[in-house]
Design a protein around this motif. Structure first.
Motif, short mmCIF file in Angstrom:
data_model
loop_
_atom_site.label_atom_id
_atom_site.label_comp_id
_atom_site.label_asym_id
_atom_site.label_seq_id
_atom_site.Cartn_x
_atom_site.Cartn_y
_atom_site.Cartn_z
N TYR A 356 -74.21 -67.25 77.74
CA TYR A 356 -75.60 -67.32 76.57
C TYR A 356 -76.51 -67.60 75.81
O TYR A 356 -76.65 -68.38 75.05
CB TYR A 356 -76.70 -67.16 78.27
N THR A 362 -76.37 -73.69 74.20
CA THR A 362 -77.71 -73.43 75.99
C THR A 362 -78.89 -72.25 75.16
O THR A 362 -79.46 -72.34 76.21
CB THR A 362 -76.85 -72.40 77.00
N THR A 699 -76.07 -69.34 84.07
CA THR A 699 -76.54 -68.89 82.60
C THR A 699 -76.58 -67.17 82.98
O THR A 699 -76.74 -66.29 81.90
CB THR A 699 -77.16 -69.53 82.07
#
Length: 870
Positions: A356, A362, A699
């Motif tokens: 992540y 992200t 995530t």
């Protein structure tokens, strides 16, 4: 004399004694065992507790009984909920907080209405008029007037000899709002006591006449009989330890307070239990109220009944021992770990968060040019002073450099860290003025191209400790060759030195324009001194150590010993928070350097106080509830074991509940290793194990606030770094503990702001006597059991990989382990020669197979696979 005459004579004597005893009990009644003695005497007004004795180490202590012992609050109509006007000792109206503190204004107003200030309704004082002895250990008192009929059952607890269990039932004779108050047993001297607390709300060793400090900041005991809500009371108990060392506590029986999530939504607006350390008349005596006047279930009609069950604990012991009794024995905290299950290991979260955080999209990573230098950070979409939704921030520099070192990922080492370092250098105030060397602000606003603080144009000394000395110190552990960075450390340390007062104290903040101190109504009760300890460790200049000692001495005297703390969140005007936990680690590190026992003892004291920032109620169950349409068992979403961002009467926990960022977990494990106090270890494990319901599975990032459940990072993408940091700290602390110190890694400096977790990986550790570097290699190992956590280390010279395995469950667990050796070193082919299994003592057994193994680990145990390769 005939034998039957003796029998008749004995029976007659026994009957005469029984009648005499019965007649005596009409005027005097007692409850007593080998630890407690309570005696009531009847006079014209009814039965009054006249004697109270508790067994100590050197005989019996006699307590002063309360003057106002029994009361019920009554109101014919619902009390007003508007906040009361407050006045200081000079008669001036208290205006708190200022209008810009929008997050805490609603909570403060709710906690200063007439009910909370204990001014609502009629106070009906009474004395029971009749008593019935049920058994040697149980009495039943009764009282009746034109408004109500009351029954009180008092029983000595056969299992906990210092406890008295009480059950109240009230039958109303007229419709209205009722609140049952626990009877006051004692009247403790307000000017001679050792400690008092409503856990999670306030604590201290003295009455504080400054109402905002005492009630708003929890610094000492308010001088008026305020009634706190249970939503931020960490344990449903009120406790006072008197001058002789006797603690008197009253604790609500489980089920009295509200359920934070009874079915499919939170209930933080409900108030079912009130907690106070004074009765309505202002006597210093622990007191609970249920139901709360005007709140849920307090409206009763003729024919209804209200009930309230609670217990007193009276013991010659300190407050912490009695609090632990409430936590462990009454609210069964130790049972919680037995319920926990998980499908998602902490280790897997580390690897998922690595993916992540290395994805610019992200993780919301951005590079900006500031003064001709490229700086990098993540978006911050929460509230920031003067921002236009353009704030950027880096959170845990130690975790950033640690993850880069452990993974050797070029996305971090080459792309992220250089620009993050530039961000840090540009964050330091460069003009040679009053602020020279300090932090220019936590946040960078890219639209206006400037650094700023979270909630106003001011500069805090602790921000220099945080964002200069902690962060730069951690970078230097990994990159000690950075000579320029050392100069920046010196500038920051010298700024702290110049700001420190002769007594070792700092101001909370300075206004950036006038450079005058601001927030002068509160003191900097935070571990600001720690920055100077870091400067000493990095630069080896003894003037910084001497200043750190001076600052720590002031802190120990004015914060730890008084129970007065301050927080670091500007948006809540610094109400106490995780900085209290940070002070524990800071004091431990100062102890490690100086070997002065007072710092170790102060660290232990602060850690005990911080246990009151951890929820211990309600008792978790397996009842099925719903969260966003998904069925969840109660224990999965339980607040128990989670800590506050900030509690009290103004903190975020009032509406959001606790947080999932368990930075304190590793410190609590270390504290258990130091003290063998199991509450620390159980609290650490309760916070971190089986929290799947709060983790975004895409995530690996957990939500910050409890009421967000599994929303993931949300507006705080930088929080993932803190999560990488605290999880690693927790796992390595457990590894050290479970191996009895045979596997250890040197810890770095504390992370800024959120708690006491440390960074690792800047230097090799030892695994049963062998030096080994921590590594993370995605795909290197695959485990099929989420209860089994692991860390990996390598000694390249000896061609050895250590797979350190932890069973994070209370039952024995097995896992099939697969290894893909090609993932160990990029572009290097290796093959496994042999594998041995080491127990927590280091005893070795050869294992069959070179790429798959089945390992069984005892409950909360440790096993190491030692893998030799070529």
């Amino acid at each position: 004399m005939p034998k039957n005459f003796i029998n008749y004579f004995s029976i007659g004597v026994a009957l005469s004694l029984s009648v005499a005893l019965s007649a005596q009990e009409q005027s005097v009644v007692r409850l007593a065992n080998d630890q407690l003695e309570l005696g009531w005497k009847k006079d014209a007004g009814g039965y009054t507790l006249e004697t109270l004795k508790v067994k100590g180490t050197s005989g019996w202590d006699i307590m002063e009984t309360a003057k106002y012992q029994h009361n019920v609050l009554y109101a014919s109509s619902k009390p007003e909920t508007t906040p009361q006007k407050l006045y200081d000792n000079m008669g001036k109206e208290i205006l708190f907080p200022a209008p810009q503190y929008r997050y805490i204004i609603p909570s403060w107003q709710q906690n200063t209405n007439a009910v909370a200030m204990n001014k609502a309704g009629e106070n009906m004082v009474f004395h029971p008029s009749a008593v019935e002895r049920i058994s040697d250990t149980e009495l039943c008192f009764r009282y009746e007037n034109e408004t109500m009929r009351i029954t009180e059952k008092w029983c000595l607890d056969p299992f906990h000899r210092n406890d008295i269990k009480v059950d109240f039932i009230l039958h109303p004779k007229k419709t209205g709002y009722y609140s049952l108050a626990t009877p006051s047993l004692v009247s403790i001297d307000k000017y001679d006591f050792q400690w008092a607390t409503v856990p999670g709300i306030f604590q201290g060793n003295a009455i504080n006449m400054d109402f905002v400090q005492a009630y708003g900041y929890g610094q000492g005991i308010p001088h008026v009989p305020v009634v706190a809500r249970e939503r931020t009371a960490s344990t449903l108990s009120a406790l006072i330890t008197d001058g002789k060392g006797v603690t008197v506590a009253v604790t609500a029986e489980p089920g009295t307070g509200r359920d934070p999530w009874p079915k499919d939504k939170k209930t933080h607006a409900e108030w079912q239990l009130g907690l106070s350390v004074m009765n309505r008349e202002g006597e210093f005596s622990p007191t609970l109220y249920h139901p709360v006047l005007g709140e849920k279930n307090s409206l009763a009609n003729v024919g209804d009944s209200l009930s309230f069950s609670f217990r007193y604990t009276i013991q010659k012991a300190d407050w912490y021992a009695v609090l632990k009794h409430a936590i462990n024995d009454i609210y069964r905290f130790t049972d919680f770990l037995k319920l926990k299950q998980t499908k998602y290991s902490l280790t897997q979260r580390l690897y998922d968060m690595h993916a992540y955080l290395t994805n610019d999209s992200t993780s919301k990573w951005h590079n900006q040019v500031y003064k001709g230098v490229t700086i990098g950070a993540q978006d911050y979409l929460g509230g920031v002073y003067d921002s236009e939704k353009d704030a950027m921030k880096n959170s845990d520099y130690g975790a950033m450099w640690m993850l880069a070192k452990l993974t050797d990922d070029p996305r971090l080492t080459q792309k992220r860290l250089p620009n993050a370092l530039n961000f840090k250098l540009m964050q330091q105030h460069a003009e040679k003025d009053f602020l020279y060397g300090s932090s220019a602000g936590q946040y960078y606003l890219y639209k206006s191209k400037r650094f700023t603080e979270e909630w106003g144009p001011y500069t805090e000394p602790i921000a220099t400790t945080y964002y200069m000395l902690m962060d730069m110190g951690n970078i230097l552990l990994f990159e000690p060759q950075q000579k320029e960075l050392k100069q920046h450390v010196r500038l920051a340390a010298d700024r702290l030195l110049e700001w420190m007062k002769p007594n070792g104290q700092w101001e909370v903040a300075y206004e950036n324009k006038t450079l005058e101190p601001t927030f002068t109504d509160i003191a900097d009760l935070r571990p600001t001194f720690y920055g100077l300890l870091i400067a000493y460790e990095i630069l080896k200049d003894k003037k910084y150590l001497q200043a750190a000692i001076q600052g720590a001495d002031w802190y120990v005297e004015n914060a730890v010993r008084k129970g007065h703390f301050l927080g670091v969140c500007g948006d809540t005007r610094f109400v106490p928070d995780f900085a209290t936990a940070q002070s524990v680690q800071a004091l431990l590190e100062l102890y490690n350097v100086t070997k002065n026992e007072k710092y170790k003892e102060a660290a232990i004291s602060a850690a005990k106080i911080y246990t009151a920032s951890v929820y211990t109620h309600p008792i978790p169950t397996s009842v099925v509830k719903r969260v966003k349409g998904v069925e969840r068992k109660d224990w999965e979403i339980s607040q128990v074991g989670l800590s506050f961002e900030h509690g009290g009467v103004a903190g975020s926990a009032n509406h959001r509940g606790p947080i999932l960022l368990a930075s304190h977990a590793g410190m609590f494990v270390r504290m258990y290793g130091l003290t063998k106090d199991s509450l620390f270890l159980n609290m650490a494990r309760a916070a971190v194990i089986g929290r799947d319901a709060f983790v975004d599975l895409k995530t690996g990032v957990a939500s910050y606030y409890w009421d967000s459940m599994n929303n993931g990072a949300g507006p705080y993408p930088h929080h993932a770094w803190w999560q990488v940091g605290w999880i690693t700290d927790y796992l390595l602390s457990e590894i050290s503990l479970r191996s009895n110190g045979r596997i250890t890694y040197p810890g770095g400096f504390i992370t800024p702001k959120v708690g006491p977790h440390q960074t690792y990986g800047f230097a090799p550790g030892t695994v049963f006597g062998t030096k080994a570097d921590l590594i993370m290699r995605p795909g290197l190992f695959k485990l099929d059991n989420p209860y089994v956590e692991y860390m990996t280390a390598v000694n390249e010279k000896e061609k050895t990989v250590f797979l350190i395995l932890l069973n994070n469950d209370d039952e024995k667990q097995s896992s099939l382990i697969g290894m893909d050796a090609e993932c160990l070193f990029p572009r290097k082919k290796i093959r496994v020669k042999n594998v041995s299994c080491l127990d927590n003592q280091g005893h070795s057994t050869l294992v069959d197979g070179v790429d798959n193994w089945n390992v069984t680990i005892d409950a909360y145990g440790l096993t190491v696979l030692k893998i030799k390769y070529k």
